[in-house]
Design a protein around this motif. Structure first.
Motif, PDB file in Angstrom:
ATOM      1  N   SER A 274       0.830  -1.193   0.000  1.00 22.58           N
ATOM      2  CA  SER A 274       0.000   0.000   0.000  1.00 22.58           C
ATOM      3  C   SER A 274       0.868   1.247   0.000  1.00 22.58           C
ATOM      4  CB  SER A 274      -0.892   0.017   1.236  1.00 22.58           C
ATOM      5  OG  SER A 274      -1.563   1.255   1.349  1.00 22.58           O
ATOM      6  N   LEU A 275       0.479   2.211  -0.845  1.00 26.51           N
ATOM      7  CA  LEU A 275       1.187   3.487  -0.895  1.00 26.51           C
ATOM      8  C   LEU A 275       0.803   4.424   0.245  1.00 26.51           C
ATOM      9  CD1 LEU A 275       1.171   4.537  -4.667  1.00 26.51           C
ATOM     10  CD2 LEU A 275       3.095   3.734  -3.313  1.00 26.51           C
ATOM     11  N   ASP A 276      -0.166   4.000   1.049  1.00 27.24           N
ATOM     12  CA  ASP A 276      -0.747   4.902   2.051  1.00 27.24           C
ATOM     13  C   ASP A 276       0.295   5.572   2.939  1.00 27.24           C
ATOM     14  OD1 ASP A 276      -3.924   3.280   2.896  1.00 27.24           O
ATOM     15  OD2 ASP A 276      -3.103   4.062   1.025  1.00 27.24           O
ATOM     16  N   TYR A 277       1.383   4.864   3.233  1.00 24.71           N
ATOM     17  CA  TYR A 277       2.336   5.391   4.207  1.00 24.71           C
ATOM     18  C   TYR A 277       3.609   5.928   3.562  1.00 24.71           C
ATOM     19  CZ  TYR A 277      -0.826   2.736   7.104  1.00 24.71           C
ATOM     20  OH  TYR A 277      -1.952   2.236   7.688  1.00 24.71           O
ATOM     21  N   TYR A 278       3.604   6.010   2.232  1.00 28.44           N
ATOM     22  CA  TYR A 278       4.815   6.396   1.523  1.00 28.44           C
ATOM     23  C   TYR A 278       4.699   7.769   0.877  1.00 28.44           C
ATOM     24  CZ  TYR A 278       6.578   1.625   1.855  1.00 28.44           C
ATOM     25  OH  TYR A 278       7.049   0.426   2.315  1.00 28.44           O
ATOM     26  N   SER A 279       5.770   8.521   0.971  1.00 29.02           N
ATOM     27  CA  SER A 279       5.921   9.684   0.117  1.00 29.02           C
ATOM     28  C   SER A 279       6.348   9.193  -1.261  1.00 29.02           C
ATOM     29  CB  SER A 279       6.984  10.634   0.677  1.00 29.02           C
ATOM     30  OG  SER A 279       6.579  11.149   1.916  1.00 29.02           O
TER      31      SER A 279
ATOM     32  N   ALA B 218       9.284   7.068  -7.467  1.00 29.54           N
ATOM     33  CA  ALA B 218      10.025   6.458  -6.373  1.00 29.54           C
ATOM     34  C   ALA B 218       9.260   6.667  -5.085  1.00 29.54           C
ATOM     35  CB  ALA B 218      11.421   7.068  -6.273  1.00 29.54           C
ATOM     36  N   ALA B 219       9.572   5.836  -4.101  1.00 25.98           N
ATOM     37  CA  ALA B 219       8.846   5.878  -2.836  1.00 25.98           C
ATOM     38  C   ALA B 219       9.810   5.919  -1.661  1.00 25.98           C
ATOM     39  CB  ALA B 219       7.929   4.652  -2.718  1.00 25.98           C
ATOM     40  N   ASP B 220       9.340   6.525  -0.601  1.00 31.33           N
ATOM     41  CA  ASP B 220      10.132   6.616   0.626  1.00 31.33           C
ATOM     42  C   ASP B 220       9.160   6.704   1.799  1.00 31.33           C
ATOM     43  OD1 ASP B 220      13.347   7.901   1.064  1.00 31.33           O
ATOM     44  OD2 ASP B 220      11.967   7.542   2.726  1.00 31.33           O
ATOM     45  N   LEU B 221       9.527   6.104   2.901  1.00 34.94           N
ATOM     46  CA  LEU B 221       8.654   6.170   4.076  1.00 34.94           C
ATOM     47  C   LEU B 221       8.679   7.538   4.735  1.00 34.94           C
ATOM     48  CD1 LEU B 221       9.150   2.696   5.772  1.00 34.94           C
ATOM     49  CD2 LEU B 221       7.020   3.643   4.888  1.00 34.94           C
ATOM     50  N   TYR B 222       9.686   8.333   4.408  1.00 34.46           N
ATOM     51  CA  TYR B 222       9.803   9.646   5.031  1.00 34.46           C
ATOM     52  C   TYR B 222       9.774  10.722   3.951  1.00 34.46           C
ATOM     53  CZ  TYR B 222      11.323   6.677   8.805  1.00 34.46           C
ATOM     54  OH  TYR B 222      11.388   5.692   9.747  1.00 34.46           O
ATOM     55  N   TYR B 223       9.227  11.879   4.299  1.00 35.86           N
ATOM     56  CA  TYR B 223       9.192  13.001   3.365  1.00 35.86           C
ATOM     57  C   TYR B 223      10.278  13.997   3.742  1.00 35.86           C
ATOM     58  CZ  TYR B 223       7.606  17.060   0.749  1.00 35.86           C
ATOM     59  OH  TYR B 223       7.548  18.132  -0.102  1.00 35.86           O
ATOM     60  N   SER B 224      11.079  14.357   2.771  1.00 34.16           N
ATOM     61  CA  SER B 224      12.019  15.462   2.973  1.00 34.16           C
ATOM     62  C   SER B 224      12.293  16.097   1.625  1.00 34.16           C
ATOM     63  CB  SER B 224      13.334  14.976   3.593  1.00 34.16           C
ATOM     64  OG  SER B 224      14.124  14.300   2.646  1.00 34.16           O
ATOM     65  N   GLU B 225      12.514  17.382   1.652  1.00 32.93           N
ATOM     66  CA  GLU B 225      12.813  18.074   0.396  1.00 32.93           C
ATOM     67  C   GLU B 225      14.131  17.563  -0.175  1.00 32.93           C
ATOM     68  OE1 GLU B 225      11.423  22.129  -0.042  1.00 32.93           O
ATOM     69  OE2 GLU B 225      13.394  22.661  -0.873  1.00 32.93           O
ATOM     70  N   TYR B 226      15.035  17.182   0.671  1.00 29.44           N
ATOM     71  CA  TYR B 226      16.301  16.625   0.198  1.00 29.44           C
ATOM     72  C   TYR B 226      16.049  15.367  -0.636  1.00 29.44           C
ATOM     73  CZ  TYR B 226      20.969  14.639   0.089  1.00 29.44           C
ATOM     74  OH  TYR B 226      22.155  14.118  -0.334  1.00 29.44           O
TER      75      TYR B 226
ATOM     76  N   CYS C 162      13.276  14.598  -2.107  1.00 30.77           N
ATOM     77  CA  CYS C 162      12.550  15.009  -3.310  1.00 30.77           C
ATOM     78  C   CYS C 162      13.520  15.441  -4.410  1.00 30.77           C
ATOM     79  CB  CYS C 162      11.604  16.161  -3.009  1.00 30.77           C
ATOM     80  SG  CYS C 162      10.199  15.713  -1.972  1.00 30.77           S
ATOM     81  N   LYS C 163      14.621  16.007  -4.034  1.00 33.56           N
ATOM     82  CA  LYS C 163      15.596  16.503  -5.005  1.00 33.56           C
ATOM     83  C   LYS C 163      16.587  15.419  -5.434  1.00 33.56           C
ATOM     84  CE  LYS C 163      15.588  21.253  -3.253  1.00 33.56           C
ATOM     85  NZ  LYS C 163      16.407  22.306  -2.595  1.00 33.56           N
ATOM     86  N   HIS C 164      16.943  14.538  -4.512  1.00 32.04           N
ATOM     87  CA  HIS C 164      18.095  13.675  -4.766  1.00 32.04           C
ATOM     88  C   HIS C 164      17.767  12.198  -4.930  1.00 32.04           C
ATOM     89  CE1 HIS C 164      20.827  16.991  -4.136  1.00 32.04           C
ATOM     90  NE2 HIS C 164      20.147  17.314  -3.060  1.00 32.04           N
ATOM     91  N   GLY C 165      16.637  11.740  -4.450  1.00 32.88           N
ATOM     92  CA  GLY C 165      16.315  10.331  -4.643  1.00 32.88           C
ATOM     93  C   GLY C 165      15.653   9.714  -3.438  1.00 32.88           C
ATOM     94  N   MET C 166      14.972   8.601  -3.679  1.00 32.99           N
ATOM     95  CA  MET C 166      14.241   7.909  -2.623  1.00 32.99           C
ATOM     96  C   MET C 166      14.683   6.452  -2.565  1.00 32.99           C
ATOM     97  SD  MET C 166      10.478   9.635  -2.944  1.00 32.99           S
ATOM     98  CE  MET C 166      10.249  11.348  -2.421  1.00 32.99           C
ATOM     99  N   ASP C 167      14.072   5.694  -1.662  1.00 33.34           N
ATOM    100  CA  ASP C 167      14.567   4.344  -1.387  1.00 33.34           C
ATOM    101  C   ASP C 167      14.153   3.317  -2.433  1.00 33.34           C
ATOM    102  OD1 ASP C 167      14.209   4.619   2.244  1.00 33.34           O
ATOM    103  OD2 ASP C 167      15.846   5.196   0.891  1.00 33.34           O
TER     104      ASP C 167
END
Length: 123
Positions: free
Chosen positions: A27-32, A96-104, A106-111
């Motif tokens: 589920s995408l519910d918890y992912y940025s 891409a998806a990440d469990l945490y949101y950060s502008e960094y 958003c700019k550089h990559g996710m997990d």
């Protein structure tokens, strides 16, 4: 975590496309979710991202006012509406998806990354 971007294609300058990022097996519910792009010969660039509940969004300067990110958690899908497309928007677009949101991130990559979809804007 499996993601699949779709919706790319060939469009004339000034046209629109809507990209979709669908998740399977989770589920995408918890992912940025972020959208990134890479043009030939250029570095990957963070285009836009959205927090898990849609409350936070990020856009790189070159797409502000033209692109809109949204999500429909019921459909397990995130969208990138791209309007007023320009030839310089031509690239392979990845989600891409990440469990945490950060502008960094958003700019550089996710997990977690999906396969890309090609967007070609002709002049």
């Amino acid at each position: 975590v499996q993601l699949q971007a779709s919706g790319g294609g060939l469009v004339q300058a000034g046209g629109s496309l809507r990209l979709s990022c669908a998740a399977s097996g989770f589920s995408l519910d918890y992912y940025s979710i972020g959208w990134f792009r890479q043009a030939p010969g250029k570095e990957r660039e963070g285009v836009s991202c959205i927090s898990f509940n849609g409350g936070l969004t990020y856009y790189t300067d070159s797409v502000k006012g033209r692109f809109t990110i949204s999500r429909d958690n019921a459909k397990n899908t995130v969208y990138l509406q791209m309007n007023s497309l320009k030839p310089e928007d031509t690239a392979v677009y990845y989600c891409a998806a990440d469990l945490y949101y950060s502008e960094y991130d958003c700019k550089h990559g996710m997990d977690y990354w999906g396969k890309g979809t090609l967007v070609t804007v002709s002049s």
